[in-house]
Scaffold this active site. Sequence first.
Site, PDB file in Angstrom:
ATOM      1  N   ARG A 191     -26.507 -10.961 -42.344  1.00 40.25           N
ATOM      2  CA  ARG A 191     -26.986 -12.069 -41.526  1.00 40.25           C
ATOM      3  C   ARG A 191     -28.507 -12.131 -41.589  1.00 40.25           C
ATOM      4  O   ARG A 191     -29.196 -11.900 -40.607  1.00 40.25           O
ATOM      5  CB  ARG A 191     -26.505 -11.877 -40.101  1.00 40.25           C
ATOM      6  CG  ARG A 191     -25.406 -12.824 -39.688  1.00 40.25           C
ATOM      7  CD  ARG A 191     -24.037 -12.462 -40.080  1.00 40.25           C
ATOM      8  NE  ARG A 191     -23.157 -13.616 -39.967  1.00 40.25           N
ATOM      9  CZ  ARG A 191     -22.451 -13.931 -38.890  1.00 40.25           C
ATOM     10  NH1 ARG A 191     -22.533 -13.195 -37.817  1.00 40.25           N
ATOM     11  NH2 ARG A 191     -21.681 -14.988 -38.866  1.00 40.25           N
ATOM     12  N   GLN A 220     -28.200 -17.265 -45.386  1.00 42.62           N
ATOM     13  CA  GLN A 220     -27.500 -18.217 -44.510  1.00 42.62           C
ATOM     14  C   GLN A 220     -26.602 -19.189 -45.264  1.00 42.62           C
ATOM     15  O   GLN A 220     -25.506 -19.505 -44.815  1.00 42.62           O
ATOM     16  CB  GLN A 220     -28.510 -19.001 -43.671  1.00 42.62           C
ATOM     17  CG  GLN A 220     -28.746 -18.332 -42.330  1.00 42.62           C
ATOM     18  CD  GLN A 220     -29.800 -19.015 -41.500  1.00 42.62           C
ATOM     19  OE1 GLN A 220     -30.369 -20.024 -41.917  1.00 42.62           O
ATOM     20  NE2 GLN A 220     -30.074 -18.472 -40.341  1.00 42.62           N
ATOM     21  N   ASP A 280     -23.197 -17.739 -46.005  1.00 47.36           N
ATOM     22  CA  ASP A 280     -22.528 -17.083 -44.880  1.00 47.36           C
ATOM     23  C   ASP A 280     -21.214 -17.790 -44.526  1.00 47.36           C
ATOM     24  O   ASP A 280     -21.179 -18.732 -43.739  1.00 47.36           O
ATOM     25  CB  ASP A 280     -23.501 -17.078 -43.691  1.00 47.36           C
ATOM     26  CG  ASP A 280     -22.980 -16.296 -42.511  1.00 47.36           C
ATOM     27  OD1 ASP A 280     -21.787 -15.921 -42.518  1.00 47.36           O
ATOM     28  OD2 ASP A 280     -23.764 -16.069 -41.575  1.00 47.36           O
ATOM     29  N   SER A 322     -20.002 -17.780 -40.837  1.00 51.09           N
ATOM     30  CA  SER A 322     -20.577 -18.846 -40.006  1.00 51.09           C
ATOM     31  C   SER A 322     -19.947 -20.194 -40.314  1.00 51.09           C
ATOM     32  O   SER A 322     -19.577 -20.934 -39.396  1.00 51.09           O
ATOM     33  CB  SER A 322     -22.088 -18.946 -40.214  1.00 51.09           C
ATOM     34  OG  SER A 322     -22.723 -17.831 -39.653  1.00 51.09           O
ATOM     35  N   TYR A 326     -25.285  -9.193 -33.900  1.00 55.42           N
ATOM     36  CA  TYR A 326     -23.970  -9.055 -33.292  1.00 55.42           C
ATOM     37  C   TYR A 326     -24.071  -8.378 -31.930  1.00 55.42           C
ATOM     38  O   TYR A 326     -25.092  -7.788 -31.592  1.00 55.42           O
ATOM     39  CB  TYR A 326     -23.058  -8.194 -34.182  1.00 55.42           C
ATOM     40  CG  TYR A 326     -22.634  -8.866 -35.449  1.00 55.42           C
ATOM     41  CD1 TYR A 326     -21.803  -9.982 -35.416  1.00 55.42           C
ATOM     42  CD2 TYR A 326     -23.047  -8.387 -36.679  1.00 55.42           C
ATOM     43  CE1 TYR A 326     -21.397 -10.586 -36.586  1.00 55.42           C
ATOM     44  CE2 TYR A 326     -22.644  -8.990 -37.853  1.00 55.42           C
ATOM     45  CZ  TYR A 326     -21.814 -10.090 -37.803  1.00 55.42           C
ATOM     46  OH  TYR A 326     -21.405 -10.687 -38.958  1.00 55.42           O
TER      47      TYR A 326
HETATM   48  P1  NAD Z   1     -18.905 -12.816 -33.627  1.00 57.51           P
HETATM   49  O1  NAD Z   1     -17.869 -13.743 -34.166  1.00 57.51           O
HETATM   50  O2  NAD Z   1     -18.918 -11.387 -34.051  1.00 57.51           O
HETATM   51  O3  NAD Z   1     -18.832 -12.858 -32.029  1.00 57.51           O
HETATM   52  C1  NAD Z   1     -18.791 -14.079 -31.312  1.00 57.51           C
HETATM   53  C2  NAD Z   1     -19.622 -13.955 -30.037  1.00 57.51           C
HETATM   54  O4  NAD Z   1     -18.946 -13.113 -29.097  1.00 57.51           O
HETATM   55  C3  NAD Z   1     -20.979 -13.342 -30.250  1.00 57.51           C
HETATM   56  O5  NAD Z   1     -21.960 -14.238 -29.794  1.00 57.51           O
HETATM   57  C4  NAD Z   1     -20.934 -12.067 -29.437  1.00 57.51           C
HETATM   58  O6  NAD Z   1     -22.203 -11.761 -28.828  1.00 57.51           O
HETATM   59  C5  NAD Z   1     -19.908 -12.396 -28.373  1.00 57.51           C
HETATM   60  N1  NAD Z   1     -19.297 -11.223 -27.712  1.00 57.51           N
HETATM   61  C6  NAD Z   1     -18.926 -10.034 -28.261  1.00 57.51           C
HETATM   62  N2  NAD Z   1     -18.399  -9.222 -27.304  1.00 57.51           N
HETATM   63  C7  NAD Z   1     -18.423  -9.920 -26.135  1.00 57.51           C
HETATM   64  C8  NAD Z   1     -18.016  -9.635 -24.818  1.00 57.51           C
HETATM   65  N3  NAD Z   1     -17.476  -8.456 -24.489  1.00 57.51           N
HETATM   66  N4  NAD Z   1     -18.198 -10.592 -23.873  1.00 57.51           N
HETATM   67  C9  NAD Z   1     -18.749 -11.784 -24.201  1.00 57.51           C
HETATM   68  N5  NAD Z   1     -19.165 -12.119 -25.427  1.00 57.51           N
HETATM   69  C10 NAD Z   1     -19.005 -11.203 -26.394  1.00 57.51           C
HETATM   70  O7  NAD Z   1     -20.361 -13.360 -33.892  1.00 57.51           O
HETATM   71  P2  NAD Z   1     -20.872 -14.572 -34.794  1.00 57.51           P
HETATM   72  O8  NAD Z   1     -20.666 -15.836 -34.057  1.00 57.51           O
HETATM   73  O9  NAD Z   1     -20.323 -14.462 -36.152  1.00 57.51           O
HETATM   74  O10 NAD Z   1     -22.416 -14.246 -34.896  1.00 57.51           O
HETATM   75  C11 NAD Z   1     -23.151 -13.771 -33.795  1.00 57.51           C
HETATM   76  C12 NAD Z   1     -24.601 -14.175 -33.928  1.00 57.51           C
HETATM   77  O11 NAD Z   1     -25.181 -13.680 -35.141  1.00 57.51           O
HETATM   78  C13 NAD Z   1     -24.860 -15.664 -34.018  1.00 57.51           C
HETATM   79  O12 NAD Z   1     -24.774 -16.371 -32.855  1.00 57.51           O
HETATM   80  C14 NAD Z   1     -26.260 -15.662 -34.580  1.00 57.51           C
HETATM   81  O13 NAD Z   1     -27.216 -15.489 -33.564  1.00 57.51           O
HETATM   82  C15 NAD Z   1     -26.259 -14.483 -35.472  1.00 57.51           C
HETATM   83  N6  NAD Z   1     -26.168 -14.998 -36.838  1.00 57.51           N
HETATM   84  C16 NAD Z   1     -27.282 -14.923 -37.607  1.00 57.51           C
HETATM   85  C17 NAD Z   1     -27.225 -15.424 -38.896  1.00 57.51           C
HETATM   86  C18 NAD Z   1     -28.401 -15.361 -39.786  1.00 57.51           C
HETATM   87  O14 NAD Z   1     -29.486 -15.102 -39.339  1.00 57.51           O
HETATM   88  N7  NAD Z   1     -28.208 -15.575 -41.059  1.00 57.51           N
HETATM   89  C19 NAD Z   1     -26.052 -15.979 -39.398  1.00 57.51           C
HETATM   90  C20 NAD Z   1     -24.941 -16.045 -38.568  1.00 57.51           C
HETATM   91  C21 NAD Z   1     -25.016 -15.524 -37.291  1.00 57.51           C
END
Ligand code: NAD
Length: 378
Positions: free
Chosen positions: A123, A128, A131, A134, A227
């Site tokens: 990430r 991006q 990804d 995403s 994460y």
């Molecule tokens: P994910 O599918 O692993 O998790 C989904 C969401 O659930 C996350 O926001 C996580 O914080 C939340 N979560 C986990 N445990 C929890 C709990 N017990 N209670 C409540 N919420 C909980 O995550 P994702 O959506 O694939 O990615 C997370 C973050 O990573 C994104 O929002 C973003 O900020 C970051 N990201 C960065 C890039 C990049 O920079 N290239 C790309 C994709 C995502």
Amino acid sequence: MAVVISVPAEVRAGENRVALVPDIVKKLTGAGNTVQVQAGAGEGAGYSNDDYVAAGATIAANDNLLSNADIVLSVNPLTAEQLQKLRDNSILIGYQNPWSETSRFQLLLTKGVSAFSMELVPRISRAQAMDALSSQASIAGYKAVLMAASLSGKFFPMLTTAAGTVRPSKVLIIGAGVAGLQAIATARRLGAMVEAYDVRTAVKEQVESLGAKFVDVGIKAEGSGGYARELTEEEKQQQQAILARHVAAADVVICTAAVPGRASPKIITTDMVNAMKGGAVIVDLAAEGGGNCELTRTGETITHQRIVIHGPVNVPATVPNHASELYAKNLYNLLDLIIRDGKLQVDLEDQIIRDSLITHAGDIVNAAVRERLQASGN
Ligand code: NAD
């Protein structure tokens, strides 16, 4: 010699996506590569064999196209039978389920296959456009809201009619990552009142910018790589006490909370469901990892005391056209690092390559996968 890229038809039940769409095939063949597509591979996503031929691909009747490919592109992990057909030292790119059924990796090691896992693309900003987690999560978040709206007995928007005014539905989104944010945006577009909760308090601003209210339970659980980390027992109790009130008031709850490589955290207890309003709906996008709700049954829709709990699997496959289009673009952008001037290169100095490679030249490359395998004695 042109690089030969093969796309087998997906064999997973209910899978309608395809790894390459004709527009991307056209770019690849235009750049001098040979693309072979298994007959019918694009059918579920809306593409005929003729569409692929028009884009410059050849069509193969069966998956023998695996044995003469330099690169094989798939959505789901290949079956053991398909893996057997891969050419020694070829490249495989797709979802690989890096945290389960790891015995498959042995065959990849023996054959010297370079297996890229779309789940492990780091990430970082440079990655991006590659990804797939995403791009597909965004689709799942959108579709979860449509599923909830059609399971709910209520309108989402406020409606003023001659017969009276209908209040808008209250939608609570749990987990405001990629899927959760898209779910917020979609529920808002449908006119619902939306609240969202995440353990990563850094997302508060993003939630608010989409017009939703952030539920603050006073826990910060930012982990590595963007994460969340797993919560302690004490934190879980604190979370549940505050969330319970918001769950009880909601007409719709959409769960998207995940911790990569681990079972989905249980956030909605049976007691919390028992306190919900009759006719309320839970759509649990975390169902594939066991669900965020204690009562979720993976792949099923159940009714518990007048509350509907939907545990869909492989939601992106229910929006197959756009899901394939975005996935194919992710693959195309990753291929750009691997096919250089018409030649294959696997540059282990590049973080994107190093992190997303499970196996290469007989070694396990991704550090986390290697540690997990060593810990399990494999
Ligand atoms: P994910 O599918 O692993 O998790 C989904 C969401 O659930 C996350 O926001 C996580 O914080 C939340 N979560 C986990 N445990 C929890 C709990 N017990 N209670 C409540 N919420 C909980 O995550 P994702 O959506 O694939 O990615 C997370 C973050 O990573 C994104 O929002 C973003 O900020 C970051 N990201 C960065 C890039 C990049 O920079 N290239 C790309 C994709 C995502």
